[in-house]
Design a protein around this motif. Structure first.
Motif, PDB file in Angstrom:
ATOM      1  N   VAL A  27     -11.418   9.243 -38.260  1.00 27.66           N
ATOM      2  CA  VAL A  27     -10.547   8.231 -38.867  1.00 27.66           C
ATOM      3  C   VAL A  27     -10.723   6.940 -38.083  1.00 27.66           C
ATOM      4  O   VAL A  27     -10.759   6.949 -36.853  1.00 27.66           O
ATOM      5  CB  VAL A  27      -9.073   8.697 -38.824  1.00 27.66           C
ATOM      6  N   PHE A  28     -10.849   5.843 -38.793  1.00 29.74           N
ATOM      7  CA  PHE A  28     -11.039   4.527 -38.188  1.00 29.74           C
ATOM      8  C   PHE A  28      -9.829   3.652 -38.463  1.00 29.74           C
ATOM      9  O   PHE A  28      -9.330   3.619 -39.591  1.00 29.74           O
ATOM     10  CB  PHE A  28     -12.290   3.844 -38.745  1.00 29.74           C
ATOM     11  N   ILE A  29      -9.375   2.932 -37.444  1.00 29.67           N
ATOM     12  CA  ILE A  29      -8.210   2.063 -37.572  1.00 29.67           C
ATOM     13  C   ILE A  29      -8.576   0.695 -37.008  1.00 29.67           C
ATOM     14  O   ILE A  29      -8.964   0.579 -35.846  1.00 29.67           O
ATOM     15  CB  ILE A  29      -7.001   2.632 -36.810  1.00 29.67           C
ATOM     16  N   ARG A  30      -8.452  -0.336 -37.830  1.00 27.85           N
ATOM     17  CA  ARG A  30      -8.745  -1.694 -37.371  1.00 27.85           C
ATOM     18  C   ARG A  30      -7.598  -2.190 -36.501  1.00 27.85           C
ATOM     19  O   ARG A  30      -6.430  -1.933 -36.776  1.00 27.85           O
ATOM     20  CB  ARG A  30      -8.923  -2.626 -38.571  1.00 27.85           C
ATOM     21  N   ILE A  72       0.227   6.913 -40.127  1.00 26.22           N
ATOM     22  CA  ILE A  72      -0.828   6.842 -41.143  1.00 26.22           C
ATOM     23  C   ILE A  72      -0.372   7.553 -42.417  1.00 26.22           C
ATOM     24  O   ILE A  72      -0.486   7.004 -43.518  1.00 26.22           O
ATOM     25  CB  ILE A  72      -2.148   7.433 -40.605  1.00 26.22           C
ATOM     26  N   SER A  73       0.172   8.756 -42.283  1.00 22.37           N
ATOM     27  CA  SER A  73       0.610   9.533 -43.445  1.00 22.37           C
ATOM     28  C   SER A  73       1.695   8.820 -44.243  1.00 22.37           C
ATOM     29  O   SER A  73       1.734   8.909 -45.473  1.00 22.37           O
ATOM     30  CB  SER A  73       1.135  10.903 -43.007  1.00 22.37           C
ATOM     31  N   TYR A  94     -10.641   1.287 -33.847  1.00 23.64           N
ATOM     32  CA  TYR A  94     -10.136   2.285 -32.904  1.00 23.64           C
ATOM     33  C   TYR A  94     -10.018   3.659 -33.568  1.00 23.64           C
ATOM     34  O   TYR A  94      -9.853   3.759 -34.781  1.00 23.64           O
ATOM     35  CB  TYR A  94      -8.737   1.880 -32.412  1.00 23.64           C
ATOM     36  N   SER A  95     -10.047   4.684 -32.741  1.00 29.07           N
ATOM     37  CA  SER A  95      -9.758   6.047 -33.202  1.00 29.07           C
ATOM     38  C   SER A  95      -8.246   6.253 -33.132  1.00 29.07           C
ATOM     39  O   SER A  95      -7.518   5.450 -32.537  1.00 29.07           O
ATOM     40  CB  SER A  95     -10.457   7.074 -32.304  1.00 29.07           C
ATOM     41  N   ARG A 153     -11.111   6.667 -43.716  1.00 23.54           N
ATOM     42  CA  ARG A 153     -11.916   7.864 -43.436  1.00 23.54           C
ATOM     43  C   ARG A 153     -13.058   7.865 -44.443  1.00 23.54           C
ATOM     44  O   ARG A 153     -12.870   8.258 -45.592  1.00 23.54           O
ATOM     45  CB  ARG A 153     -11.098   9.137 -43.564  1.00 23.54           C
ATOM     46  N   PRO A 154     -14.239   7.427 -44.011  1.00 20.27           N
ATOM     47  CA  PRO A 154     -15.385   7.412 -44.926  1.00 20.27           C
ATOM     48  C   PRO A 154     -15.699   8.815 -45.438  1.00 20.27           C
ATOM     49  O   PRO A 154     -15.502   9.809 -44.723  1.00 20.27           O
ATOM     50  CB  PRO A 154     -16.527   6.871 -44.056  1.00 20.27           C
TER      51      PRO A 154
END
Length: 71
Positions: free
Chosen positions: A49-52, A33-34, A13-14, A42-43
């Protein structure tokens, strides 16, 4: 009560999608996240940003309130 879609542990997910799924603001997701409460990736070379889904579910489980009223 509105029906919310479930969180798929295998989906990616974004930040915006996670905010919608949890019913919180984008800034709340960014803070999670922070602070390290929500794992995200974040590749290199990407702004995205990608979140599983599994990370969202893990965060919810580890921050669960046990038998306490939050009010």
């Amino acid at each position: 009560m509105a029906h919310r879609e479930g969180i798929n542990p295998d989906a990616v997910y974004s930040r915006e999608e996670v905010a919608r799924l949890l019913g919180v603001s984008l800034s709340t997701v960014k803070r999670l996240i922070s602070s390290g409460q929500l794992a995200a990736s974040r590749p290199a070379g990407l702004r995205r940003v990608f979140i599983r889904g599994a990370s969202v579910l893990e965060m919810l489980e580890t921050t669960r309130i046990n038998g306490e009223d939050e009010s």
